[in-house]
Scaffold this motif. Structure first.
Motif, PDB file in Angstrom:
ATOM      1  N   VAL A 234       0.839  -1.202   0.000  1.00  0.00           N
ATOM      2  CA  VAL A 234       0.000   0.000   0.000  1.00  0.00           C
ATOM      3  C   VAL A 234       0.874   1.252   0.000  1.00  0.00           C
ATOM      4  O   VAL A 234       0.551   2.251  -0.654  1.00  0.00           O
ATOM      5  CB  VAL A 234      -0.964  -0.010   1.206  1.00  0.00           C
ATOM      6  CG1 VAL A 234      -1.699   1.322   1.324  1.00  0.00           C
ATOM      7  CG2 VAL A 234      -1.973  -1.145   1.050  1.00  0.00           C
ATOM      8  N   TRP A 235       2.005   1.209   0.698  1.00  0.00           N
ATOM      9  CA  TRP A 235       2.917   2.353   0.682  1.00  0.00           C
ATOM     10  C   TRP A 235       3.467   2.590  -0.721  1.00  0.00           C
ATOM     11  O   TRP A 235       3.633   3.740  -1.145  1.00  0.00           O
ATOM     12  CB  TRP A 235       4.060   2.147   1.677  1.00  0.00           C
ATOM     13  CG  TRP A 235       3.705   2.582   3.061  1.00  0.00           C
ATOM     14  CD1 TRP A 235       3.456   1.789   4.143  1.00  0.00           C
ATOM     15  CD2 TRP A 235       3.543   3.925   3.520  1.00  0.00           C
ATOM     16  NE1 TRP A 235       3.142   2.558   5.242  1.00  0.00           N
ATOM     17  CE2 TRP A 235       3.195   3.865   4.887  1.00  0.00           C
ATOM     18  CE3 TRP A 235       3.661   5.178   2.909  1.00  0.00           C
ATOM     19  CZ2 TRP A 235       2.958   5.006   5.653  1.00  0.00           C
ATOM     20  CZ3 TRP A 235       3.426   6.323   3.670  1.00  0.00           C
ATOM     21  CH2 TRP A 235       3.082   6.230   5.023  1.00  0.00           C
ATOM     22  N   LEU A 236       3.722   1.519  -1.464  1.00  0.00           N
ATOM     23  CA  LEU A 236       4.174   1.679  -2.850  1.00  0.00           C
ATOM     24  C   LEU A 236       3.072   2.306  -3.704  1.00  0.00           C
ATOM     25  O   LEU A 236       3.341   3.149  -4.571  1.00  0.00           O
ATOM     26  CB  LEU A 236       4.599   0.323  -3.426  1.00  0.00           C
ATOM     27  CG  LEU A 236       5.857  -0.298  -2.809  1.00  0.00           C
ATOM     28  CD1 LEU A 236       6.104  -1.690  -3.385  1.00  0.00           C
ATOM     29  CD2 LEU A 236       7.069   0.599  -3.038  1.00  0.00           C
ATOM     30  N   ILE A 237       1.826   1.890  -3.445  1.00  0.00           N
ATOM     31  CA  ILE A 237       0.693   2.497  -4.148  1.00  0.00           C
ATOM     32  C   ILE A 237       0.595   3.979  -3.795  1.00  0.00           C
ATOM     33  O   ILE A 237       0.366   4.837  -4.664  1.00  0.00           O
ATOM     34  CB  ILE A 237      -0.620   1.759  -3.794  1.00  0.00           C
ATOM     35  CG1 ILE A 237      -0.611   0.353  -4.394  1.00  0.00           C
ATOM     36  CG2 ILE A 237      -1.831   2.548  -4.288  1.00  0.00           C
ATOM     37  CD1 ILE A 237      -1.760  -0.515  -3.934  1.00  0.00           C
ATOM     38  N   ILE A 238       0.770   4.296  -2.520  1.00  0.00           N
ATOM     39  CA  ILE A 238       0.711   5.689  -2.076  1.00  0.00           C
ATOM     40  C   ILE A 238       1.779   6.523  -2.784  1.00  0.00           C
ATOM     41  O   ILE A 238       1.510   7.632  -3.268  1.00  0.00           O
ATOM     42  CB  ILE A 238       0.870   5.770  -0.543  1.00  0.00           C
ATOM     43  CG1 ILE A 238      -0.405   5.243   0.149  1.00  0.00           C
ATOM     44  CG2 ILE A 238       1.171   7.208  -0.096  1.00  0.00           C
ATOM     45  CD1 ILE A 238      -0.277   5.116   1.654  1.00  0.00           C
ATOM     46  N   LEU A 239       2.991   5.993  -2.864  1.00  0.00           N
ATOM     47  CA  LEU A 239       4.066   6.716  -3.549  1.00  0.00           C
ATOM     48  C   LEU A 239       3.742   6.926  -5.023  1.00  0.00           C
ATOM     49  O   LEU A 239       3.985   8.003  -5.581  1.00  0.00           O
ATOM     50  CB  LEU A 239       5.389   5.959  -3.397  1.00  0.00           C
ATOM     51  CG  LEU A 239       6.007   5.966  -1.997  1.00  0.00           C
ATOM     52  CD1 LEU A 239       7.242   5.067  -1.957  1.00  0.00           C
ATOM     53  CD2 LEU A 239       6.365   7.381  -1.572  1.00  0.00           C
ATOM     54  N   ALA A 240       3.166   5.899  -5.661  1.00  0.00           N
ATOM     55  CA  ALA A 240       2.778   6.020  -7.067  1.00  0.00           C
ATOM     56  C   ALA A 240       1.685   7.075  -7.240  1.00  0.00           C
ATOM     57  O   ALA A 240       1.711   7.872  -8.197  1.00  0.00           O
ATOM     58  CB  ALA A 240       2.310   4.669  -7.600  1.00  0.00           C
ATOM     59  N   GLU A 241       0.723   7.086  -6.325  1.00  0.00           N
ATOM     60  CA  GLU A 241      -0.362   8.069  -6.399  1.00  0.00           C
ATOM     61  C   GLU A 241       0.168   9.484  -6.179  1.00  0.00           C
ATOM     62  O   GLU A 241      -0.251  10.435  -6.852  1.00  0.00           O
ATOM     63  CB  GLU A 241      -1.443   7.746  -5.361  1.00  0.00           C
ATOM     64  CG  GLU A 241      -2.159   6.426  -5.588  1.00  0.00           C
ATOM     65  CD  GLU A 241      -2.889   6.398  -6.911  1.00  0.00           C
ATOM     66  OE1 GLU A 241      -3.483   7.425  -7.296  1.00  0.00           O
ATOM     67  OE2 GLU A 241      -2.867   5.353  -7.587  1.00  0.00           O
ATOM     68  N   LEU A 242       1.084   9.637  -5.218  1.00  0.00           N
ATOM     69  CA  LEU A 242       1.675  10.954  -4.975  1.00  0.00           C
ATOM     70  C   LEU A 242       2.428  11.445  -6.206  1.00  0.00           C
ATOM     71  O   LEU A 242       2.360  12.634  -6.560  1.00  0.00           O
ATOM     72  CB  LEU A 242       2.611  10.902  -3.764  1.00  0.00           C
ATOM     73  CG  LEU A 242       1.941  10.722  -2.398  1.00  0.00           C
ATOM     74  CD1 LEU A 242       2.993  10.555  -1.305  1.00  0.00           C
ATOM     75  CD2 LEU A 242       1.025  11.904  -2.077  1.00  0.00           C
ATOM     76  N   LEU A 243       3.129  10.532  -6.878  1.00  0.00           N
ATOM     77  CA  LEU A 243       3.850  10.895  -8.102  1.00  0.00           C
ATOM     78  C   LEU A 243       2.875  11.320  -9.195  1.00  0.00           C
ATOM     79  O   LEU A 243       3.086  12.325  -9.887  1.00  0.00           O
ATOM     80  CB  LEU A 243       4.711   9.722  -8.573  1.00  0.00           C
ATOM     81  CG  LEU A 243       5.484   9.930  -9.879  1.00  0.00           C
ATOM     82  CD1 LEU A 243       6.458  11.089  -9.737  1.00  0.00           C
ATOM     83  CD2 LEU A 243       6.224   8.651 -10.274  1.00  0.00           C
ATOM     84  N   THR A 244       1.778  10.558  -9.333  1.00  0.00           N
ATOM     85  CA  THR A 244       0.769  10.878 -10.349  1.00  0.00           C
ATOM     86  C   THR A 244       0.156  12.246 -10.097  1.00  0.00           C
ATOM     87  O   THR A 244       0.034  13.076 -11.011  1.00  0.00           O
ATOM     88  CB  THR A 244      -0.329   9.803 -10.366  1.00  0.00           C
ATOM     89  OG1 THR A 244       0.253   8.519 -10.617  1.00  0.00           O
ATOM     90  CG2 THR A 244      -1.361  10.110 -11.445  1.00  0.00           C
TER      91      THR A 244
END
Length: 199
Positions: free
Chosen positions: A25-35
């Motif tokens: 989920v933290w990896l998803i969060i980082l991806a979302e923040l980048l997006t």
């Protein structure tokens, strides 16, 4: 005790800090923040190119609704933090109550945002109106979707807490859900001034 004797006993190491919540989920969060970061930069660049258009578009937005939604999400984050603390100290019912309040804050956000969208649609505004409205609707709708997903996660945690799950021995799911909710809150804290306020 001689210095040589004391030197033979190594000093205790401080406990290693760990990432709270699920790594995936933290990896998803980082991806979302980048997006979202890319979308924020696109909005800022487009604004520099069409200042008058963006100023006119911002003037049509309801600052009161945006400010109310900011208060709702920040309050929701505080409630989620209280819920996590409650469960961590063994108070599941208290944690469940705080999660319920956070969910109500999320519902308030959804109602306010849907009312804002309805007002814009009634004025004939959509994704094709102009650059400002295209980016405004893309950013806020994408964020809106994240709020809904975060609310579903909190609802699941609330139901599990009511069933007796989680506690000081099992905080993984609670911390994961809280991390996602806080991300949603953080994104709005950046999005609100960028889209609604900054001229």
């Amino acid at each position: 005790m001689s210095p040589s004797a004391s030197a033979s006993f190594p000093s205790p190491r401080p406990p290693a800090t760990r990432l709270r919540g699920d790594l995936g989920v933290w990896l998803i969060i980082l991806a979302e923040l980048l997006t979202f970061g890319i979308l924020f930069v696109a909005f800022a660049f487009a604004r520099v190119r069409e200042v008058a258009l963006f100023n006119a578009g911002q003037a049509t937005l309801d600052l009161h609704s945006g400010a109310l939604n900011t208060v709702l999400l920040i309050t929701g984050s505080w409630c989620v933090a209280r819920a996590v603390h409650g469960v961590r100290v063994g108070r599941r019912r208290t944690g469940a109550r705080w999660l319920l309040v956070a969910l109500l804050c999320g519902c308030g956000f959804v109602v306010v945002k849907l009312a804002e969208y309805a007002g814009k649609l009634s004025e004939g505004i959509d994704l094709t109106s102009n650059t400002f409205y295209t980016l405004y609707l893309m950013l806020t709708a994408f964020h809106f979707l994240h709020v809904v997903v975060a609310m579903l996660a909190l609802a699941y945690l609330w139901l599990r807490l009511r069933a007796g799950a989680y506690g000081p021995h099992d905080m993984h799911a609670m911390e994961t859900g809280a991390a996602f909710w806080h991300m949603v809150d953080l994104l709005w804290i950046v999005l609100f001034p960028l889209v609604y306020v900054v001229h």
